[in-house]
Every structure is written in structure tokens, then in C-alpha cells.
Design a protein around this motif. Structure first.
Motif, PDB file in Angstrom:
ATOM      1  N   GLN A 110       0.762  -1.265  -0.006  1.00 63.92           N
ATOM      2  CA  GLN A 110      -0.082  -0.041   0.040  1.00 63.92           C
ATOM      3  C   GLN A 110       0.877   1.325  -0.105  1.00 63.92           C
ATOM      4  O   GLN A 110       1.626   1.430   1.063  1.00 63.92           O
ATOM      5  N   SER A 112       0.000   4.316  -0.233  1.00 63.92           N
ATOM      6  CA  SER A 112      -0.376   5.714   0.620  1.00 63.92           C
ATOM      7  C   SER A 112      -0.825   5.131   2.165  1.00 63.92           C
ATOM      8  O   SER A 112      -1.567   4.183   2.284  1.00 63.92           O
ATOM      9  N   THR A 113      -0.608   5.996   2.859  1.00 62.58           N
ATOM     10  CA  THR A 113      -1.148   5.681   4.274  1.00 62.58           C
ATOM     11  C   THR A 113      -2.788   5.830   4.603  1.00 62.58           C
ATOM     12  O   THR A 113      -3.141   5.432   5.394  1.00 62.58           O
ATOM     13  N   THR A 114      -3.120   6.680   3.666  1.00 71.47           N
ATOM     14  CA  THR A 114      -4.662   7.135   3.799  1.00 71.47           C
ATOM     15  C   THR A 114      -5.494   6.391   2.636  1.00 71.47           C
ATOM     16  O   THR A 114      -6.671   6.318   2.943  1.00 71.47           O
ATOM     17  N   ASP A 115      -4.921   5.886   1.636  1.00 72.47           N
ATOM     18  CA  ASP A 115      -5.794   5.371   0.479  1.00 72.47           C
ATOM     19  C   ASP A 115      -5.402   4.022   0.186  1.00 72.47           C
ATOM     20  O   ASP A 115      -4.413   3.692  -0.490  1.00 72.47           O
ATOM     21  N   PRO A 116      -6.002   2.989   0.865  1.00 75.24           N
ATOM     22  CA  PRO A 116      -5.752   1.450   0.442  1.00 75.24           C
ATOM     23  C   PRO A 116      -5.779   1.064  -0.917  1.00 75.24           C
ATOM     24  O   PRO A 116      -5.565  -0.071  -1.134  1.00 75.24           O
ATOM     25  N   SER A 117      -6.470   1.883  -1.657  1.00 72.86           N
ATOM     26  CA  SER A 117      -6.820   1.512  -2.994  1.00 72.86           C
ATOM     27  C   SER A 117      -5.458   1.659  -3.986  1.00 72.86           C
ATOM     28  O   SER A 117      -5.356   1.030  -5.190  1.00 72.86           O
ATOM     29  N   ILE A 118      -4.294   2.282  -3.658  1.00 73.44           N
ATOM     30  CA  ILE A 118      -3.180   2.622  -4.232  1.00 73.44           C
ATOM     31  C   ILE A 118      -2.394   1.730  -3.764  1.00 73.44           C
ATOM     32  O   ILE A 118      -1.624   1.606  -2.847  1.00 73.44           O
TER      33      ILE A 118
END
Length: 278
Positions: A110, A112-118
Motif C-alpha cells: 500500500q 499511501s497511508t490514507t488510501d488503501p486502493s493505491i
């Protein structure tokens, strides 16, 4: 420890997932290839950390038997080496009947720490179709002691990761782990569903490994096969080399060779006037 407090680490999270597989040698033109099982993949007889495979390319005969399970997850930038489990029982849910002799695993990072889709992953599309395919394959390791799998049933496999090591090892509960590459010194195991190798085959296998370790390096150094055949106008020798190159070109993955590499070699052998030699 080299970053300031609060520094964002990319990737932020690492997750490893795996499936159990039944792996055999593929038939080629109706010919049973089980005799080559101890030699495939090519890294099997060496002390490698893992075997490189690609489920989407059909390298070998891989039958996925279970649903994926998570091996472990790490928060990068936060996790310590001690957070990697040295032993862990894994419980796989069966989808197909078979004898599991390999674990195939992949990573999912993952970013990004905030967007689990990336995410960036080498997950095989035949197992996880959520992400775009990449050119990366997966990692695999033998299961020490085959495990019988049935649809809907849960089977247990023990994962061992010695502290400070990067090698994932898998075994049936109660089975003994073999040292990587140790099969070269013992009787080889036949693939699932095949008859045990004959005593004659086992003796030939041990003799082959003796030559491979002791005599072959010096033989190759002192007698470059291709150069020797060409310089001596040994046409039968050159024909044998060409036939061997064509056999490898027909199934390069069985020999641990990249298709583009053997293609260049075949071109060099057959090009008129020697064009394309490298």
C-alpha cells in the motif's frame, strides 16, 4: 531511525499472501516429463531463498488448490525485525482436491497511508483479478511433506522464518524441514500422483549430482563445447548443439531460460553468414 519523526514511508504497508498448489511437470507432445521433476524449476537443487514462478504464464503445471491466506502484514517505518513471525500456523481453505506440494506467495504494498486502493503488487491475475497485471512473477517454495486438500476443508501448513533470515519455509505439521538444495544428495521425490522413481533412476541421479558438483565445472572450463565443435569441424557435434538449442527454445521455462535469451542463441546458430551473433 534515519528519518525525522513523522516522516511518511513509501510504501506504507506490506502484505504477503499465498495459496497452496499441486505442481507437476507438463506433458510435452504427449510425452511424460516426470523424469525431469527433480531438476525443475532450475533453482530447486541450489540453496536459493525461493523459486521464481509465474502462475499467469503457465510455467509448469500449477493447480491452485486453496483460497489465498495472509502470511503477515507489516507497517513499514513502524515495524521492527522482531515483528516478523519466526513460526506461524497457516490455515488454508480448500477449493480443489489434490496433493499440495508447493506454496506460491506474492506481495501487496500500500503506497499511501490514507488510501488503501493505491497498491503495487505482483499478485497473479488467475488468483486475484483486482489489480493490473505486471511483468513480475511470484515466489514459491516446496511444502516439506505433501498435504492432502479437499474442497471446503481447512488444512494446516506450518510456516518457519528463522530470525534474521529472508527464507520462508513451509511444512506439514510434524514434517521435518530439509536444507535447501539437499535433495541433490538424496533420493528425489516424484511429483504428486506419479510412481516412485526406480532404484536405477535414483542411482543415476546421485551419479549425475556427483559429476555436476565435482567434474562439470572443470570440464566446462577446459572444453567449451561450442568452440571445440566449431574448431574441429565436428558437424555431428554442431548438429547436437543445434538440436539441444531447439529443444530449449520450444520450452524455455522448463530449463530456466528466458525466451529472448534462447531466441538470440538460436538466431546465432542458424543465421545465414552469422548475422545476429552476440
Amino acid at each position: 531511525r534515519l528519518c525525522r519523526e513523522g516522516t511518511a514511508v513509501i510504501p506504507a504497508r506490506l502484505r504477503l499472501s499465498a495459496v497452496l498448489c499441486e505442481v507437476r511437470m507438463p506433458d510435452i507432445a504427449g510425452t511424460n516429463m516426470d523424469a525431469f521433476w527433480p531438476l525443475w524449476p532450475s533453482e530447486k537443487t541450489s540453496e536459493t531463498l525461493w523459486l521464481g514462478v509465474d502462475l499467469d504464464k503457465g510455467e509448469g503445471d500449477f493447480k491452485v488448490l486453496t483460497k489465498p491466506v495472509e502470511l503477515f502484514t507489516l507497517e513499514l517505518g513502524v515495524a521492527q525485525a522482531t515483528d516478523i513471525p519466526t513460526k506461524k500456523p497457516l490455515h488454508f481453505e480448500g477449493m480443489s482436491a489434490g496433493r499440495a506440494n508447493f506454496v506460491v506467495w506474492w506481495f501487496e504494498t500500500q503506497l499511501s497511508t490514507t488510501d488503501p486502493s493505491i497498491v503495487l503488487t505482483n499478485a497473479p491475475k488467475c488468483v486475484d483479478g483486482r489489480h493490473t497485471a505486471t511483468c513480475w512473477g511470484q515466489a514459491a517454495a516446496e511444502v516439506h511433506g505433501e498435504v492432502a486438500v479437499e474442497p471446503g476443508a481447512t488444512v494446516e501448513v506450518q510456516m518457519d522464518i528463522p530470525f534474521g533470515d529472508y527464507q520462508l519455509r513451509f511444512r506439514r505439521p510434524g514434517a521435518t524441514l530439509r536444507k535447501a538444495g539437499s535433495q541433490a544428495n538424496s533420493a528425489p521425490d516424484a511429483p504428486p500422483g506419479a510412481k516412485p522413481y526406480s532404484e536405477e533412476f535414483v542411482q543415476d541421479w546421485k551419479a549425475y549430482n556427483t559429476v555436476l558438483k565435482q567434474d562439470l565445472p572443470e570440464l566446462i572450463r577446459a572444453h567449451p563445447i561450442g568452440l571445440a565443435a566449431g574448431r574441429a569441424d565436428d558437424f555431428l557435434g554442431i548438429c547436437a548443439i543445434q538440436r539441444g538449442a531447439l529443444a530449449i527454445a520450444a520450452q524455455p521455462r522448463l530449463f530456466g531460460v528466458e525466451p529472448c535469451t534462447i531466441a538470440r542463441y538460436v538466431h546465432a546458430l542458424y543465421a545465414v553468414g552469422g548475422e545476429g551473433r552476440s
